[in-house]
Design an enzyme around this catalytic site. Structure first.
Site, mmCIF file in Angstrom:
data_model
loop_
_atom_site.group_PDB
_atom_site.id
_atom_site.type_symbol
_atom_site.label_atom_id
_atom_site.label_comp_id
_atom_site.label_asym_id
_atom_site.label_seq_id
_atom_site.Cartn_x
_atom_site.Cartn_y
_atom_site.Cartn_z
ATOM 1 N N ASN A 1 -3.206 6.268 6.081
ATOM 2 C CA ASN A 1 -2.343 5.205 6.685
ATOM 3 C C ASN A 1 -0.804 5.283 6.589
ATOM 4 O O ASN A 1 -0.147 4.550 7.229
ATOM 5 C CB ASN A 1 -2.943 3.774 6.305
ATOM 6 C CG ASN A 1 -2.416 2.693 7.102
ATOM 7 O OD1 ASN A 1 -2.586 3.038 8.480
ATOM 8 N ND2 ASN A 1 -1.654 1.687 6.645
ATOM 9 N N HIS B 1 -4.427 -9.799 10.131
ATOM 10 C CA HIS B 1 -5.303 -9.059 11.164
ATOM 11 C C HIS B 1 -6.651 -9.761 11.470
ATOM 12 O O HIS B 1 -7.822 -9.159 11.767
ATOM 13 C CB HIS B 1 -5.616 -7.562 10.732
ATOM 14 C CG HIS B 1 -4.449 -6.613 10.342
ATOM 15 N ND1 HIS B 1 -3.454 -6.435 11.225
ATOM 16 C CD2 HIS B 1 -4.075 -6.051 9.068
ATOM 17 C CE1 HIS B 1 -2.617 -5.623 10.482
ATOM 18 N NE2 HIS B 1 -2.917 -5.389 9.448
ATOM 19 N N LYS C 1 0.717 -1.292 -0.054
ATOM 20 C CA LYS C 1 0.079 0.092 -0.042
ATOM 21 C C LYS C 1 0.863 1.205 0.167
ATOM 22 O O LYS C 1 0.646 2.114 -0.613
ATOM 23 C CB LYS C 1 -0.840 0.010 1.194
ATOM 24 C CG LYS C 1 -1.755 -1.037 1.080
ATOM 25 C CD LYS C 1 -2.881 -1.033 2.348
ATOM 26 C CE LYS C 1 -2.088 -1.113 3.865
ATOM 27 N NZ LYS C 1 -1.478 -2.564 3.971
#
Length: 471
Positions: free
Chosen positions: A149, A196, A126
């Protein structure tokens, strides 16, 4: 409908990178702000001291109790949906937003034109992709920034003095979970792999939160041809009329895709007559570093930029100008004909799989905190490339056992230590195993916190150990 914050009682859940800016912005909009925080440490008390003179109420050491009269919660992205605070909010009918949702709702609030968002999510890649995208957009002469982020506050971007033409936005699954109204201009899910899951509860829930990035896209939903799950998310998304699905591939692109032809990145999506024509964008050598997964990142960034109307020359110039962050397949040095590469950022098996695929003959330094991961599939795929392996960290036995099952011929050095000095010994052992032409690759497939403060410190220790080899 715009949300009127004047006089509203808003609870900010969590201090830190997002909580303090959110509390300040909300206070400035006339809200009565209460901040709740689980911790009561020195850092939290310093942040409370920064907010309380403004009239913000701060409650430290109790992040589970819903303050009386709360009309809206704005939460830090990492707070789990199962926290008692959110259960109480649901029972009371109180909406919960993340900082991304708040930023989205505040776009253009002061009368300025709201900059469109080009959004990037995925399990890995990302940050690199959003930085590449910002570099390409800047090369096109656009006012832009890489935000979200990546560590740059979206709230600052939408409420600050700088006006942008477009924003390159990195979004985590946590942030997307708490951003129900987000509607990007165009977006991509780079890849999907288990990660996650303790937070999301299941792979299905994790994928669904990633897929939220496609909801309401207006121009393009960019997906990974090699990862069918990303295309499935596009199919399931409710997008604006006319929004297109655009794939990226390391192979020859079909019409409607971007891909690679004879070491050239080409576009068959944003050209006239996609059946017959292709636009050259850049050479593979323009991508730094030109590892396969990084070429995929570049193609995704190019697709989003092209969706925004960026010319081909700007894609080339932006990719050439891009410099990756430290600890992402970073070449440290060559010592006695052996290359030493730091990919400390490869903290899960999916990222490490991509890293291992970039080199032909590898002495692999791996290990750390596994976070529930298994390594059989990773080792099976990389076995033929492994000259040897040096294992460090608390959960190294899991990798050692996978190597014994699936690559028994690979020499393994198991370092029974978790102190920071183990990295020097690991590099020395790797040097002993390596031959000229090999790559000693730090791609741990694990988190670092058993030995180091973070992956940056782990990578720094590796680089220092390599420098000592060459001294």
């Amino acid at each position: 409908m715009p949300f009127d914050f004047q006089g509203k009682h808003v609870t900010v859940a969590g201090l830190g990178v997002s909580g303090v800016p959110a509390a300040k912005v909300l206070h400035g909009l006339g809200a009565r702000v209460t901040v709740v925080n689980d911790g009561d440490d020195e850092r939290a008390r310093a942040q409370a001291a920064e907010l309380e003179p403004l009239g913000v109420t701060v409650r430290l050491g109790d992040g589970d109790t819903l303050p009386d009269g709360t009309e809206l919660i704005v939460t830090a992205p990492g707070w789990k949906p199962t926290k008692p605070l959110f259960t109480a909010a649901g029972e009371a009918g109180v909406p919960v937003w993340g900082d991304v949702e708040l930023a989205w709702r505040l776009r253009g609030r002061d009368g300025r034109k709201a900059a469109p968002w080009l959004a990037v999510t995925g399990t890995n890649g990302k940050t690199t992709t959003v930085q590449m995208l910002a570099s390409v957009l800047k090369a096109a002469g656009l006012r832009t920034a890489a935000v979200g982020n990546i560590g740059v506050s979206l709230l600052d971007a939408v409420t600050g003095e700088t006006e942008y033409d477009v924003l390159a936005v990195e979004l985590s699954s946590y942030q997307l979970h708490w951003a129900p109204s987000l509607r990007a201009h165009s977006a991509t899910v780079l890849n999907l792999a288990p990660d996650h899951l303790d937070w999301h509860g299941s792979m299905e829930a994790y994928a669904a939160d990633k897929g939220r990035v496609y909801e309401g896209n207006t121009v393009a939903c960019v997906y990974n041809v090699a990862d069918k799950a990303t295309e499935d998310l596009v199919r399931e998304a409710d997008v604006e009329e006319g929004c297109r699905a655009v794939g990226f591939t390391l192979g020859t692109p079909a019409p409607g895709q971007l891909g690679v032809v004879e070491d050239i990145l080409v576009d068959r999506a944003f050209v006239e007559d996609r059946q017959k024509n292709a636009q050259e964008l850049a050479e593979v050598s323009d991508v730094n570093p030109p590892a396969p997964h990084n070429i995929a990142n570049a193609l995704a960034a190019a697709a989003l930029a092209r969706a925004f109307g960026v010319p081909a020359a700007a894609v080339r110039d932006g990719l050439r100008a891009f410099t990756p962050d430290a600890h992402r397949i970073a070449h440290v040095a060559d010592v006695d004909g052996v290359a030493y590469v730091d990919d400390s950022k490869a903290t899960n098996t999916h990222a490490t799989e991509a890293s291992l695929a970039a080199y032909e003959s590898i002495v692999w330094i791996a290990g750390g905190l596994a976070k529930g991961a298994t390594f059989d599939e990773l080792v099976t795929g990389a076995a033929k490339r492994l000259r040897g392996a040096v294992l460090i960290g608390a959960d190294r036995a899991l990798i050692r056992e996978a190597l014994a099952r699936h690559a028994p011929e690979v020499p393994v050095v198991d370092l029974d230590r978790t102190d920071t000095g183990a990295m020097l010994q690991a590099v020395q052992e790797a040097q002993r195993l390596a031959r000229p032409g090999d790559t000693v690759l730090l791609a741990p497939a694990c988190a670092s916190m058993d030995m180091f403060t973070n992956y940056n410190k782990r990578g720094d220790a590796f680089a220092q150990a390599v420098r000592e080899l060459g001294a």
